[in-house]
Design an enzyme around this catalytic site. Structure first.
Site, PDB file in Angstrom:
ATOM      1  CE  LYS A  54     -12.396  11.665  36.193  1.00  0.00           C
ATOM      2  NZ  LYS A  54     -11.437  10.673  36.709  1.00  0.00           N
ATOM      3  CD  GLN A  98     -11.636   7.905  39.007  1.00  0.00           C
ATOM      4  OE1 GLN A  98     -11.748   8.382  37.875  1.00  0.00           O
ATOM      5  NE2 GLN A  98     -11.287   8.639  40.041  1.00  0.00           N
ATOM      6  CG  ASP A 121      -6.084   9.947  34.259  1.00  0.00           C
ATOM      7  OD1 ASP A 121      -6.628  11.010  34.604  1.00  0.00           O
ATOM      8  OD2 ASP A 121      -6.492   8.817  34.583  1.00  0.00           O
TER       9      ASP A 121
END
Ligand code: GUN
Length: 284
Positions: A54, A98, A121
């Site tokens: 990422k 995460q 997200d």
């Protein structure tokens, strides 16, 4: 019928080029670079790989990126304090925590702490609710990336029977809603589903998100179906493979995604798209 491979890797390259160009235009207009903060708690090796990808993607397209690597023993209070700070930081457009988080943390509480406008997200209940209601919002990355893959086939999605195997909050559930919004007829299957084989056999679109090698035999795939394999599994030879038996599925499917090089790069590209979108909304 010969199968066609949906090349997620090259579609993701094109998306990153488009985003790089959009960042350049923003800078010319005097707007700041989009900023993404990625938080990892502990050192789960798979998470470390995802987080480094990422960050690399952000650098490539010209985003500002910040990485926070917190020790495993970090308290939930410390984590939400960091989220609160990032929510208020104008240099940050996207905040990504995460997953999975360590067992002593309430994952849902942490997700709900993220400002929905920075929830790149797309996991916050507000964003999931907006997806369900067909309102503009931030869409979960993997299903969003899969919709882009489906658009790259030359098939009309409207009216197709679609089966989603897996009911997770991250993939299965939002995937079914995306398919419904595209006017498919989705069915979500899970471990209690009866006669999975019959359901796969009748599906025009198969989305496999189980996480088990060879869970879907290729012989179950309907001739001419579109097969999207979300699974990333390591087989006995140490090779990355999906949930669908690729070689036999290729004899029946019209379109199929490879593993690796199918869904994975598109999930990452969708995160960049979401971060750019969040930045654009923050600049208005
Ligand atoms: N862990 C596995 N997939 C994901 C994802 O898409 N986002 C986050 N935050 N964590 C994950």
């Amino acid at each position: 019928m010969s199968v066609r491979i949906i090349d997620g890797k090259s579609i993701a390259v094109a998306i990153r080029r488009r985003i790089t160009e959009a960042v350049r235009k923003r800078m010319t207009a005097g707007l700041p670079r989009p900023g993404l903060a990625v938080i990892q708690v502990g050192d789960n090796p798979a998470s470390s790989v995802y987080v480094s990808h990422k960050r690399r993607d952000c650098t490539e397209v010209g985003f500002h990126s910040e990485a926070y690597e917190l020790p495993l023993q970090t308290s939930e209070k410390e984590l939400v304090n960091l989220v609160d700070r990032l929510n208020k930081n104008p240099a940050i457009d996207g905040v990504l925590v995460q997953l999975p988080l360590p067992g002593h943390m309430d994952t849902q509480a942490v997700i709900e702490r993220i400002d929905p406008g920075k929830d790149v997200d797309g996991f916050h209940p507000e964003n999931i609710g907006r997806l369900l209601l067909r309102l503009p919002g931030i869409r979960p990355c993997t299903p969003y990336g899969i919709m882009s893959l489906l658009e790259h086939t030359d098939e009309r999605l409207e009216g197709k029977d679609a089966i989603v195997i897996g009911q997770s909050n991250i993939v299965g559930r939002p995937m079914a809603i995306e398919l419904l919004n595209a006017r498919c007829t989705p069915t979500i299957c899970h471990s209690r589903t009866r006669d999975l084989q019959a359901k796969v056999r009748s599906a025009d679109i198969v989305i496999a998100a189980v996480g088990r090698e060879g869970f879907i035999p290729g012989t179950w795939i309907k001739t001419g179906a579109i097969v999207i394999d979300v699974g990333i599994n390591r087989n006995a030879l140490g090779k990355l493979v999906g949930d669908v038996d690729f070689a036999t599925a290729c004899e029946r499917a019209a379109w199929i995604t490879p593993v690796p090089g199918g869904v994975g790069p598109m999930t990452r590209a969708a995160l960049l798209e979401n971060t750019l979108l969040a930045a654009e909304r923050h600049s208005h």
